[in-house]
Scaffold this motif. Structure first.
Motif, short mmCIF file in Angstrom:
data_model
loop_
_atom_site.label_atom_id
_atom_site.label_comp_id
_atom_site.label_asym_id
_atom_site.label_seq_id
_atom_site.Cartn_x
_atom_site.Cartn_y
_atom_site.Cartn_z
N LYS A 13 0.71 -1.06 0.09
CA LYS A 13 0.11 -0.07 -0.16
C LYS A 13 0.84 1.23 -0.10
O LYS A 13 1.88 1.30 0.79
CB LYS A 13 -0.84 -0.04 1.14
N ARG A 45 -1.49 6.77 -0.52
CA ARG A 45 -2.75 6.72 -0.72
C ARG A 45 -3.90 5.99 -0.01
O ARG A 45 -3.69 4.87 0.41
CB ARG A 45 -3.10 6.71 -2.28
N PRO A 46 -4.98 6.59 0.32
CA PRO A 46 -5.99 5.76 0.84
C PRO A 46 -6.62 4.74 -0.05
O PRO A 46 -6.57 4.89 -1.15
CB PRO A 46 -7.08 6.91 1.27
N ALA A 54 -11.86 5.84 0.19
CA ALA A 54 -11.53 7.17 0.23
C ALA A 54 -12.58 8.22 0.23
O ALA A 54 -13.54 8.03 -0.36
CB ALA A 54 -10.59 7.44 -0.78
N GLU A 108 -2.41 11.49 -10.37
CA GLU A 108 -1.68 11.21 -9.13
C GLU A 108 -1.50 12.42 -8.47
O GLU A 108 -1.57 12.58 -7.23
CB GLU A 108 -0.51 10.25 -9.40
N LYS A 109 -0.70 13.29 -9.09
CA LYS A 109 -0.20 14.63 -8.35
C LYS A 109 -1.37 15.34 -7.86
O LYS A 109 -1.37 15.96 -6.83
CB LYS A 109 0.46 15.61 -9.21
N ALA A 147 -4.42 13.98 -7.15
CA ALA A 147 -4.83 13.01 -5.74
C ALA A 147 -4.12 13.38 -4.83
O ALA A 147 -4.64 13.47 -3.64
CB ALA A 147 -5.00 11.71 -6.38
N ASP A 148 -2.75 13.57 -4.77
CA ASP A 148 -2.00 13.58 -3.89
C ASP A 148 -2.05 15.00 -3.00
O ASP A 148 -2.10 15.01 -1.79
CB ASP A 148 -0.41 13.32 -3.95
N GLY A 162 -4.90 14.46 -0.87
CA GLY A 162 -5.09 13.22 -0.08
C GLY A 162 -6.19 12.16 -0.30
O GLY A 162 -6.60 11.58 0.38
N ALA A 163 -6.26 12.17 -1.65
CA ALA A 163 -7.21 11.18 -2.26
C ALA A 163 -6.51 9.99 -2.71
O ALA A 163 -5.40 9.82 -3.01
CB ALA A 163 -7.91 12.25 -3.49
N ALA A 164 -7.67 9.00 -3.21
CA ALA A 164 -7.27 7.97 -3.83
C ALA A 164 -7.14 8.15 -5.56
O ALA A 164 -7.81 9.01 -5.92
CB ALA A 164 -8.14 6.57 -3.62
N VAL A 165 -6.68 7.12 -6.37
CA VAL A 165 -6.66 7.58 -7.62
C VAL A 165 -7.67 6.29 -8.10
O VAL A 165 -7.57 5.17 -7.77
CB VAL A 165 -5.30 7.40 -8.49
#
Ligand code: FAD
Length: 317
Positions: free
Chosen positions: A189, A192-193, A198, A218-219, A221-222, A225-228
């Motif tokens: 893992k 990411r959540p 998420a 991804e950027k 999302a990060d 604090g999110a999931a992709v």
């Protein structure tokens, strides 16, 4: 007050957030009793459940429960539901818990509602049916209501419960021991959540254009604090791993915020995300069907919009 059994989701002794959501919901229906099945129970876990309203915590951590998948947990819930004359059973709408709920419904000859996103007075549940095509209100009319609730559909509220621990021994049948766990492999893992849990999910589709370009998704999302997530077009193209596919043949997500970038909004994709609280679509085609569903839409090239959004979020942190 009648007891509402809540099956606890836990990993390595940690209570998952969805359980706190279920306890919050259960408090509106009766007196919540948490049911801990399997290993890892601690005083800390008990305190967390009590802080979110659990009046009782039933603990069944025998080897029979730990070493066998799904079926013993259905037997445990059936035993408790009968012994305690429970008024309802709430589980998370996860793959494992939905299977447990289905087996429980068969055992108790009771009605089941899955993919629920809210419960109102009189145990009327709002849920998503036909692969997410339609949202309806429904009530169980036969036996004990068994309700599987989607993660993130209820804001967590703390409320003190007694959290009285009660050890439970369950006589697991031979039939329930038919499948045995031989090994547990820890999922690699990242930071990411988990996608299905998420609170925020940022998904990319065919419009992203390549595997490399997924780095902008991804950027973003990060930064949140999110999931992709990804559409099937993106996973089938090999741009993103299949386990992140959202939709009818992928994962079902129900976050507070879902950002769809370069996704047209096909019915099979909607099936996995349309119960998200707020949907934001970024698409260069103003006629894309995703805009019918979106709360906010940006008509534009995601290769410009997504990095600008990431930058803007970074500035506000
Ligand atoms: P497209 O439909 O091709 O849409 C791409 C979108 O990107 C377009 O709207 C376009 O305007 C936009 N775009 C292109 N370039 C840009 C840019 N530079 N900037 C902004 N926007 C841009 N699909 C799923 O997602 N999940 C499933 O689980 C799933 N299960 C399926 C099961 C079955 C049985 C079947 C038949 C299909 C299933 N599908 C599933 C596939 C589904 O029907 C669609 O084909 C798929 O969702 C399309 O993915 P997409 O929106 O990324 O691609």
């Amino acid at each position: 007050m009648s007891e509402i059994l809540v099956l606890v989701e836990h990993v390595e002794g940690q209570v998952k957030k969805v359980t706190l959501e279920l306890l919050t919901l259960a408090r509106k229906l009766g007196a919540p009793s948490a049911v801990w099945a399997g290993p890892g129970y601690t005083a800390e876990a008990q305190a967390r459940l009590a802080e979110h309203g659990a009046e009782k915590v039933y603990v069944a951590d025998s080897a029979d429960i730990a070493d066998h998948v799904v079926a013993p947990k259905a037997e445990l819930l059936a035993q408790l539901a009968t012994e305690k004359s429970a008024a309802a059973v709430l589980v998370a709408a996860t793959a494992e818990a939905k299977e447990i709920a289905a087996r429980l419904a068969i055992k108790l000859d009771a009605g089941i509602l899955t993919d629920v996103v809210g419960i109102q007075d009189g145990m009327v549940a709002e849920h998503s049916i036909f692969g997410g095509g339609v949202n309806v209100r429904a009530r169980v009319t036969k036996g004990l209501p068994i309700i599987a609730v989607r993660p993130n559909s209820t804001p967590v509220e703390a409320a003190a419960g007694a959290g009285a621990e009660e050890r439970v021994s369950v006589a697991v049948s031979d039939a329930a021991k038919a499948v045995r766990v031989v090994e547990r492999v820890k999922e690699e893992k990242g930071a990411r959540p988990e996608l299905t849990e998420a609170a925020i999910v940022v998904s990319g589709g065919r419009g992203v254009g390549s595997a490399e370009n997924f780095s902008i998704i991804e950027k973003l999302a990060d930064s949140l604090g999110a999931a992709v997530g990804a559409s099937r077009a993106a996973t089938d193209a090999g741009w993103y791993p299949h386990q992140f596919q959202v939709g009818q043949t992928g994962k079902t997500v129900s976050p507070q915020l879902y950002i769809a970038a370069g996704i047209s909004g096909a019915i099979q994709h909607r099936a996995g995300m349309q119960t998200a609280k707020t949907i934001v679509a970024i698409n260069k085609d103003p006629e894309a069907p995703i805009f019918e569903l979106a709360d906010f839409g940006v008509v534009g090239d995601l290769h410009q919009v997504v990095p600008q959004l990431t930058e803007e979020i970074a500035k506000r942190k």
